[in-house]
Design an enzyme around this catalytic site. Structure first.
Site, PDB file in Angstrom:
ATOM      1  N   ARG A  68       0.855  -1.317  -0.032  1.00  0.00           N
ATOM      2  CA  ARG A  68      -0.112   0.053  -0.160  1.00  0.00           C
ATOM      3  C   ARG A  68       0.987   1.219   0.013  1.00  0.00           C
ATOM      4  NH1 ARG A  68      -2.097   2.169   4.317  1.00  0.00           N
ATOM      5  NH2 ARG A  68      -2.265   0.104   5.599  1.00  0.00           N
ATOM      6  N   TYR A 121     -14.703  16.402 -17.058  1.00  0.00           N
ATOM      7  CA  TYR A 121     -15.034  14.956 -17.033  1.00  0.00           C
ATOM      8  C   TYR A 121     -16.340  14.544 -15.941  1.00  0.00           C
ATOM      9  CZ  TYR A 121     -15.075   9.808 -16.563  1.00  0.00           C
ATOM     10  OH  TYR A 121     -15.488   8.520 -16.636  1.00  0.00           O
ATOM     11  N   ASP A 204      -6.249  18.155 -15.926  1.00  0.00           N
ATOM     12  CA  ASP A 204      -6.498  16.944 -16.301  1.00  0.00           C
ATOM     13  C   ASP A 204      -6.000  16.840 -17.950  1.00  0.00           C
ATOM     14  OD1 ASP A 204      -7.735  14.440 -17.296  1.00  0.00           O
ATOM     15  OD2 ASP A 204      -9.266  14.675 -16.276  1.00  0.00           O
TER      16      ASP A 204
END
Ligand SMILES: *Cc1c(COP(=O)(O)O)cnc(C)c1O
Length: 417
Positions: A68, A121, A204
Site C-alpha cells: 500500500r 469529465y 486533467d
C-alpha cells in the site's frame, strides 16, 4: 551517454535493474503484499523515511515495506511516467477518478473555493458538485469563452477570494475540443496566491497527454491522468496518475497511503507494457485522425466537425494562439454533427461495424459514442446548448486501424442515415 535520451527510448528499461530480478529482461509482477526486511534496524530506517520522521539521505533509496506504501511495479511505472511530463514525481492510482479526487481532497478544506473549467469529465463534475459541496467547498465553473476579467470578477463576487485554493481545468474540453487557456489560469492563480497559501493549478491532461501537451512546463502545478485512456491504450485496465513537484506529490502519496487507493502491481505491470508503445500508438492515431476529420468535413451528411487540426485555419485568433502555445499535435479525438438529430446520430452509431459503440477513448480500437445521452447525459440542457452538445453530436476516438478502413466504416454507416 552525453545526450539526454528521449522518453520513448527509455520506456523499456528506465528505473529497472535486471540483476535484482534474476536477470529477467522485463520487470516481473511483484504480486506481494509485504517485503522482508534484512534486519530490524533496516525496517526501522525504512519507516523513518516513509513516515517523514527523517529525511532521505543523498542517494538513499526508499526501502520496500508494504504494497500500500510502495511496490516495484508502481515505483518503476511512476519513474517512467515522470519522463514524458518532465515531472519530479508521480503517484499512480487504481483509477483516474481516484487520482483526481485524492488531489482535490488533499489540498482543499471546508470553506475553501475551487474554480474549474466546464465541461469537465462527468465523474469530476459530480465529485465537485456533490461530494466537495457536501464538505463545504464552494466552486465556480467557467466556460472556455469566459475572459480572465469575467472569471476574476466571479471569484471576487463570492466574497471568498482569499479562500481560493485550487483551479482545476481540463483542456481540450470533452467532447467538442474547446480550448482552455493555461496561461490565463496561471495568471489567475498568481493573482490570488499568497506566500502562506499558494493557489494550485491542476490540469486533467487525459485527452492530449502525455505526448502532446505538457502543462507543468506551462506553469501548472499538477497534471492528472485517467491512465485508462491513452497511457493504458488497450481498453483493458482502469488506472490514474498525478504528477508534479516532489513536495506536492509527497502530500498526495501521503493521502493515497491512508485512502489505500494506489494501483495494484498487476495494473502497474500492464501500464509499463503499454508505455513501451505509447508514442507509436498515439502518433498513428493522430495521423489517422487527420484523414478521418478531412473525410468527415467534406461529407454532405455532416454539418460540423470539431477537430483541433482545423483551428489554425478556422479558429479565432485567441484559439489559434492557445493552440500554438499548448499543443504539439491535433490529437486523435473528433466530434461531429450528423445532419438531423438524435435519430440520425443513432442510425450512424448502430450501423458502425469496425468502430465500436462504447464510451472511453484513447485505445487502439476506434470508439464512437453519443455525448448528449451517454457521457454528458446529466449536463443541464442550458449547458449542453452553450457547449454545442447537440442531439446530433457523435464523438469519435480514432484508433490505430488503417484509416481507409475507419473511413469506409463511417461511409457505409452514413449511407444508411
Ligand atoms: C475517463 C476520464 C476520467 C476518469 O478516469 P477513470 O480512469 O475512468 O477513473 C477523468 N478525466 C477524463 C478526461 C477522462 O476521460
Amino acid at each position: 551517454m552525453s545526450k539526454k535520451m528521449h522518453p520513448e527510448s527509455l520506456m523499456m528499461s528506465h528505473g529497472y535493474k535486471p540483476s535484482l530480478s534474476e536477470g529477467a529482461i522485463k520487470c516481473p509482477i511483484f504480486q506481494t503484499s509485504t517485503f522482508v526486511f534484512n534486519t530490524a534496524e533496516e525496517g526501522k530506517r525504512f519507516f523513518e523515511v516513509a513516515y517523514g520522521l527523517s529525511d532521505q539521505k543523498e542517494g538513499e533509496e526508499l526501502g520496500l515495506i508494504y504494497s500500500r506504501l510502495n511496490n516495484p511495479d508502481l515505483e518503476i511505472l511512476e519513474n517512467r511516467l515522470c519522463l514524458w511530463d518532465e515531472a519530479e514525481d508521480c503517484a499512480v492510482f487504481e483509477s483516474g477518478m481516484s487520482a483526481i479526487s485524492t488531489a482535490l481532497m488533499e489540498f482543499m478544506v471546508p470553506g475553501d473555493l475551487l474554480v474549474y473549467s466546464r465541461p469537465v469529465y462527468g465523474g469530476t463534475d459530480h465529485f465537485i458538485n456533490h461530494f466537495l459541496k457536501k464538505m463545504g467547498i464552494e466552486s465556480i465553473g467557467f466556460r472556455a469563452d469566459e475572459t480572465e476579467e469575467a472569471i476574476v470578477e466571479r471569484i471576487m463576487a463570492t466574497g471568498k477570494a482569499d479562500r481560493l485554493t485550487m483551479i482545476h481545468i481540463e483542456t481540450p474540453a470533452n467532447p467538442t475540443n474547446a480550448l482552455i487557456d493555461i496561461d490565463m489560469c496561471v495568471a489567475i492563480k498568481e493573482r490570488f496566491s499568497t506566500s502562506e497559501k499558494p493557489v494550485i493549478l491542476s490540469v486533467d491532461n487525459t485527452y492530449m497527454g502525455p505526448l502532446w501537451q505538457h502543462p507543468l512546463q506551462l506553469g501548472a502545478d499538477l497534471v492528472l491522468y485517467s491512465a485508462t485512456k491513452y497511457i493504458g491504450g488497450h481498453s483493458d485496465v482502469i488506472a490514474g496518475a498525478c504528477l508534479g513537484s516532489k513536495a506536492l506529490i509527497g502530500r498526495i502519496k501521503g493521502l493515497r497511503t491512508f485512502l489505500g487507493n494506489m494501483a495494484g502491481p498487476w495494473t502497474g505491470w500492464l501500464l509499463m507494457r503499454s508505455l513501451e508503445t505509447l508514442k507509436v500508438r498515439m502518433e498513428q492515431q493522430a495521423l489517422n485522425a487527420v484523414q478521418v476529420a478531412n473525410y468527415l468535413r467534406q461529407h454532405p451528411k455532416v454539418s460540423h466537425v470539431y477537430y483541433l487540426g482545423f483551428i489554425p485555419e478556422q479558429g479565432t485568433p485567441n484559439e489559434q494562439r492557445i493552440f500554438r502555445e499548448q499543443y504539439t499535435s491535433s490529437g486523435a479525438m473528433i466530434a461531429f454533427d450528423v445532419k438531423g438529430g438524435e435519430k440520425e446520430a443513432f442510425l450512424l452509431l448502430n450501423n458502425l461495424k469496425l468502430i465500436k459503440l462504447a464510451v472511453s477513448l484513447g485505445s487502439t480500437e476506434s470508439l464512437a459514442e453519443h455525448p448528449g445521452t451517454m457521457t454528458h447525459a446529466d449536463v443541464p440542457q442550458e449547458d449542453k446548448n452553450a457547449m454545442n452538445i447537440t442531439p446530433s453530436l457523435v464523438r469519435l476516438s480514432v484508433g490505430v486501424e488503417h484509416y481507409e478502413d475507419i473511413i469506409a466504416d463511417i461511409e457505409q454507416a452514413l449511407a444508411l442515415v
